[in-house]
Write an enzyme that holds these catalytic residues in place. Sequence first.
Site, PDB file in Angstrom:
ATOM      1  N   GLY A 103       0.797  -1.131  -0.006  1.00 50.64           N
ATOM      2  CA  GLY A 103       0.122  -0.014  -0.086  1.00 50.64           C
ATOM      3  C   GLY A 103       0.735   1.296   0.142  1.00 50.64           C
ATOM      4  N   ASP A 104       1.614   1.342   0.918  1.00 48.83           N
ATOM      5  CA  ASP A 104       2.895   2.287   1.017  1.00 48.83           C
ATOM      6  C   ASP A 104       3.829   2.334  -0.075  1.00 48.83           C
ATOM      7  OD1 ASP A 104       1.780   3.878   3.454  1.00 48.83           O
ATOM      8  OD2 ASP A 104       2.895   2.224   4.694  1.00 48.83           O
TER       9      ASP A 104
END
Length: 398
Positions: free
Chosen positions: A171-172
Site C-alpha cells: 500500500g505504501d
Amino acid sequence: MTKPLEGVRILDLTHMLSGPYAGMLLADMGADTIKVEPLNGEGTRALLAKDPRNSHNGQGAYFITLNRNKKSVCIDLKSESGLNTFYDLVREADIVLDNFSAGVPTKLKIDHTHLSEINPRIITCSITGFGQDGPNFSRPAFDLVVQGIGGGMSITGHDSEHPARSGVPIGDLGGGMFAAMGILAALQSRSAKGFGQHVDISMLDCQISMLNYMATMHFLSGDNPTPIGNGHFVHVPYDSFRTNDGFVIIAVIFDSFWDSLVELLGIDELRDPKYKTQPGRFADKHKINGILSELLQTNTTEYWVEQLSSARIPCGPVNKFSDALTDPQVLFRKMVVDIPQSDGGVVKAPGNPIKLSVDSSDSFTAPPLLGQHTEEVLRALGYSDQRISELKASKAVG
C-alpha cells in the site's frame, strides 16, 4: 559517470513510508533532494531509533533506508518567516513532494495553486490515502487500510476466514512507486509545455491498478475470487511445495514445462495424456499437487532447484531474508549496497533496482542528521550568516 536526474531539485516534505520512498527512488537517480522537516524532525526519525538491534548511531532502519542521498533542512512552515524561506527554496526547485493528509498543503499555503504563483514551472506531488477529491478523500489511511479496501487482501492467504495483508507494505510502497512515475511524467510534460502541474497520487488508486487482469476477470465473470494460497487459478502445478528442509516453488505456465517436468520426475501417473494440456491438469489439480508434494519431500530444496533448473523448469526456493540478501544474482546486480553513516560507519540496505545503460552510476550519501544542511542550503540561496542567525533565533528554521 552521471545520474539521470542530476540538476533536478526536489523539496521532500514527506514522512513515514510512501512519500520518503518516492523521494528515495528519485534521489537514488541523482535528484538533489532536500528533506524539509519541522524543527523537531519528521516522525520516521523516531521509529526504531532506540532499538539496539535495528538502529545505528541513533537512526532507525526506516530512516536510514528511506533518506539516503538527501539533505535535511528544518523549517517551521507555520511561521511567516519560515514559510517565506520555503518559498525562496521553491523559486529554485523543480518538484515539491508531500504526503500530508488531504487538505493540509492548502492550509499551509504550499499547495500547487500557491506555489505555481511563485514558480510556474514547479511540479507538486501529493500522496494521500484516497486522493484529492471524491466522497471519501479526507479519510485517514495507512498501508493496511488501503490493502483492505483495495481488494487484494481478500485473495491473500489460504482461506477466506483469515484475510492477510501482503508481508511487504505494498500500500505504501505502491504509492511511492506511482508517485515517482507521475513526477517523471510531469517533468517530461514540462519540458514540452514549459509549465508544471500537480501529481495527485491516491494509495487506493494504486491498489486498484495493481488488481490488473484479475479485476477484468471479475468484470467479465461477475465472480469474486477467493484466496488460494500460493497456488494459481489457471496454472497447474503452480505452488510452493515442502521439501525435507524447506520449500521449493514450481511454476508450470506452458505445456512444454509440464513435459519437461514429467520427463525429469519419471512418475507414470503423471504421464496421463489428459495432463498434457492445462485444462486436464487443472481438473486434477489436487491429485497432481499431492503426487508432487509426496515426492518433493524426499530430498532437499537445493537438490530440487538444481534438478528443475537443469531441465529449465521455472522454480526457486522460498528464501528467508538471509538467503535472499546473499543470493549470488542479487549481489551481482548490486541490490545490496553499503550506505555510509554520519559517524563513519556503514549499514547495508537494498540497492537501486533501476539499471540504465548510460546514466547509471550508483553512489550513496548518509541519511542526514536533523537540520544538517540548513545553513548550507540557505547560503546557496544567498542568505547571509546574519539572516540565517536571525531565522534560527526566531525558530523559523533550525
